[in-house]
Design an enzyme around this catalytic site. Structure first.
Site, PDB file in Angstrom:
ATOM      1  N   ARG A 141       3.690  -4.077   3.049  1.00  0.00           N
ATOM      2  CA  ARG A 141       2.653  -4.065   3.945  1.00  0.00           C
ATOM      3  C   ARG A 141       3.192  -3.882   5.304  1.00  0.00           C
ATOM      4  O   ARG A 141       4.332  -4.180   5.821  1.00  0.00           O
ATOM      5  CB  ARG A 141       2.002  -5.577   4.044  1.00  0.00           C
ATOM      6  CG  ARG A 141       1.130  -5.728   2.878  1.00  0.00           C
ATOM      7  CD  ARG A 141      -0.122  -4.798   2.868  1.00  0.00           C
ATOM      8  NE  ARG A 141      -1.181  -5.074   2.043  1.00  0.00           N
ATOM      9  CZ  ARG A 141      -1.404  -4.157   0.889  1.00  0.00           C
ATOM     10  NH1 ARG A 141      -0.933  -3.108   0.787  1.00  0.00           N
ATOM     11  NH2 ARG A 141      -2.370  -4.334   0.073  1.00  0.00           N
TER      12      ARG A 141
ATOM     13  N   HIS B  91      -0.465   5.257   4.092  1.00  0.00           N
ATOM     14  CA  HIS B  91      -0.880   4.286   2.940  1.00  0.00           C
ATOM     15  C   HIS B  91      -1.562   4.887   1.860  1.00  0.00           C
ATOM     16  O   HIS B  91      -2.684   4.847   1.690  1.00  0.00           O
ATOM     17  CB  HIS B  91      -1.669   3.286   3.734  1.00  0.00           C
ATOM     18  CG  HIS B  91      -1.808   1.879   2.982  1.00  0.00           C
ATOM     19  ND1 HIS B  91      -1.676   0.790   3.642  1.00  0.00           N
ATOM     20  CD2 HIS B  91      -1.607   1.619   1.707  1.00  0.00           C
ATOM     21  CE1 HIS B  91      -1.785  -0.189   2.684  1.00  0.00           C
ATOM     22  NE2 HIS B  91      -1.623   0.255   1.537  1.00  0.00           N
TER      23      HIS B  91
END
Ligand code: GLV
Length: 303
Positions: free
Chosen positions: A218, A266
């Site tokens: 993340r 992402h």
């Protein structure tokens, strides 16, 4: 018993016939809820604010692998993440691609390509190159297996330090030893209070000089300025990021123009619609039978 579905119309179009065939009740969108008391399950990326509206809610299913975007559930409501082979395989593929790209100097060759420059450099071997994987869950294990088949020397690091297959896995107190063995560091950790900001100056300094970073955990785990400094001093050679801090990365951010850094937005994985539906059906069945819920999150631990 009904599952309230809060996601895209494309996904709903796949879920609806699968739920119908399984004889399970799917309600698509909050506007379609006629009796809030019949909602026992909810599938979403982030839940609506007033979960109290559904007095019989038992399970919230996050639509992805990560659940750090989820608030703490009210008492009596379980949180489940989506477990789907597609997610695991896609992230594994991205990690293997990135590891090979950095190992074989692709950032430098991409820069040379911009200038039309035909210059070869040393060709390193996978054999003898050490890869350290932070996060030895399902995805980390898949990546470890593939990379070790390619002759990389793979070690792992996880909170528990539990061994996986034949891999040496370091635990919390073995972090420094693990980092010293990571010519290529791969981060696949979930975002928790313990992992926020973990990829920082202190950590980069403990890697072998000139290491590479592959990050698909993340964004909030990474101190991007510390990464830039590490690149500038040569502590790091290059980095491949699927997650950034902040995210999305502003178009003016230094990292976009830095030839040592390759960024993807992402996209390492997405959840296959049918696999997500199969997982949700398995969760619904398990909760009806009071069995263990597949993908259940320990909310104290955060993953
Ligand atoms: C994506 O990052 C996910 O959590 O599935």
């Amino acid at each position: 018993m009904a599952l309230l579905f809060l996601s895209t119309p494309e996904r709903a179009a796949v879920w609806a016939p699968m739920f119908k065939e399984a004889g399970e009740h799917l309600v698509v969108g909050e506007d379609a809820v006629s009796d809030p008391a019949e909602i026992t399950h909810l599938m979403c990326w982030v839940p609506p604010k007033d979960l109290q509206r559904y007095p019989n809610l038992k399970v919230v299913i996050g639509s992805g692998a990560g659940v750090d975007q989820m608030p703490r559930m009210p008492d009596g409501v379980a949180l489940v993440r989506t477990v789907a082979p597609g997610i695991e395989e896609m992230v594994r593929d991205w990690v293997v691609m990135s590891t090979l790209m950095l190992h074989r100097g692709m950032p430098q060759y991409l820069k040379q390509a911009d200038a039309g420059q035909w210059t070869g450099h040393d060709v390193p071997r996978a054999r003898g190159t050490r890869v350290g994987i932070m996060g030895m869950g399902r995805i980390g294990t898949l990546a470890a297996r593939t990379l070790s088949q390619m002759e990389f020397d793979v070690v792992g690091w996880s909170r528990s330090g539990r061994a996986v297959d034949d891999f040496v896995v370091y635990g919390n107190d073995g972090l420094d030893d693990f980092l010293a063995l990571s010519d290529i560091l791969i981060c696949l950790l979930p975002l928790t209070d313990e992992t926020r900001g973990i990829l920082n100056a202190d950590l980069f300094a403990k890697l072998p000089h000139g290491a590479h970073l592959v990050h698909a955990g993340r964004g909030a785990q990474l101190d991007m300025d510390a990464m830039k400094q590490a690149l500038d001093t040569g502590a790091l050679t290059s980095a491949m990021l699927d997650v950034t801090n902040p995210e999305p990365l502003p178009d003016t951010h230094w990292a976009w123009g830095d030839p040592r850094v390759v960024i993807t937005p992402h996209i390492a994985a997405n959840t296959d619609h049918a696999e997500g539906a199969r997982h949700a059906l398995a969760v619904v069945r398990a909760s009806r039978e009071n069995a263990d819920l597949p993908g259940r999150v320990d909310q104290d631990r955060g993953y």
